[in-house]
Design a protein around this motif. Structure first.
Motif, mmCIF file in Angstrom:
data_model
loop_
_atom_site.group_PDB
_atom_site.id
_atom_site.type_symbol
_atom_site.label_atom_id
_atom_site.label_comp_id
_atom_site.label_asym_id
_atom_site.label_seq_id
_atom_site.Cartn_x
_atom_site.Cartn_y
_atom_site.Cartn_z
ATOM 1 N N VAL A 48 38.460 40.669 41.083
ATOM 2 C CA VAL A 48 39.259 39.851 40.101
ATOM 3 C C VAL A 48 38.189 38.745 39.561
ATOM 4 O O VAL A 48 37.606 38.331 40.382
ATOM 5 C CB VAL A 48 40.524 39.215 40.553
ATOM 6 C CG1 VAL A 48 41.085 38.131 39.817
ATOM 7 C CG2 VAL A 48 41.372 39.926 41.172
ATOM 8 N N ARG A 69 42.325 35.364 33.909
ATOM 9 C CA ARG A 69 42.104 36.430 35.094
ATOM 10 C C ARG A 69 42.128 37.783 34.506
ATOM 11 O O ARG A 69 42.923 38.450 33.881
ATOM 12 C CB ARG A 69 43.492 36.247 36.094
ATOM 13 C CG ARG A 69 43.507 34.844 36.856
ATOM 14 C CD ARG A 69 44.633 35.026 37.867
ATOM 15 N NE ARG A 69 44.451 35.651 39.010
ATOM 16 C CZ ARG A 69 43.693 35.602 40.118
ATOM 17 N NH1 ARG A 69 43.258 34.480 40.159
ATOM 18 N NH2 ARG A 69 43.715 36.509 40.760
ATOM 19 N N SER A 89 38.210 35.133 37.898
ATOM 20 C CA SER A 89 39.104 34.017 37.276
ATOM 21 C C SER A 89 38.271 32.953 36.606
ATOM 22 O O SER A 89 37.046 32.669 37.410
ATOM 23 C CB SER A 89 39.624 33.340 38.599
ATOM 24 O OG SER A 89 40.579 32.224 38.392
#
Length: 127
Positions: free
Chosen positions: A36, A46, A38
């Protein structure tokens, strides 16, 4: 096992981004890696990709291949920049004068000293 099926989590923070490497297990028992990104700007963004355990070896080979290409490319760029710098240091600015200009300067007997520089004189008159 965590609330969301997390088995392992690792976080890396770089400037205004954070990367999370999450090893998870779904309801069927399949283990996968979730990466992920961010990004914290005006709006929190995201993005996530999922790589299942059965595909992880192929993913790592592709990732390693991309990393070695980047390393090779960076080395070539540094080498080219170093060669360019060395060649720039080797060359010096040289001033050459035309023989015709030298001859015409010697033959003038008008009493005016000339430096060889061009002087621009404005023809505009202020009224």
């Amino acid at each position: 096992m965590g609330i969301r099926g997390e088995l392992y989590t690792n976080q890396i923070v770089v400037d205004n981004r954070a990367y999370y490497f999450n090893v998870k297990e779904n309801r069927k028992g399949d283990v996968f890696l979730q990466i992920v990104e961010s990004k914290k700007d005006e709006v929190d963004e995201r993005h996530a990709i999922v790589i299942f355990a059965s595909e992880l070896q192929k993913f790592c080979k592709g990732f390693d291949s991309a990393l070695s290409f980047i390393d090779k490319n960076e080395k070539e760029k540094k080498k080219a920049a170093l060669e360019k710098k060395k060649s720039a240091e080797g060359t010096q600015k040289k001033t050459f004068r035309s023989k015709k200009i030298e001859d015409s300067r010697e033959n003038r007997d008008d009493g005016i000293k000339r430096s060889g520089k061009v002087h621009v004189v404005s023809k505009r008159t202020d009224k």
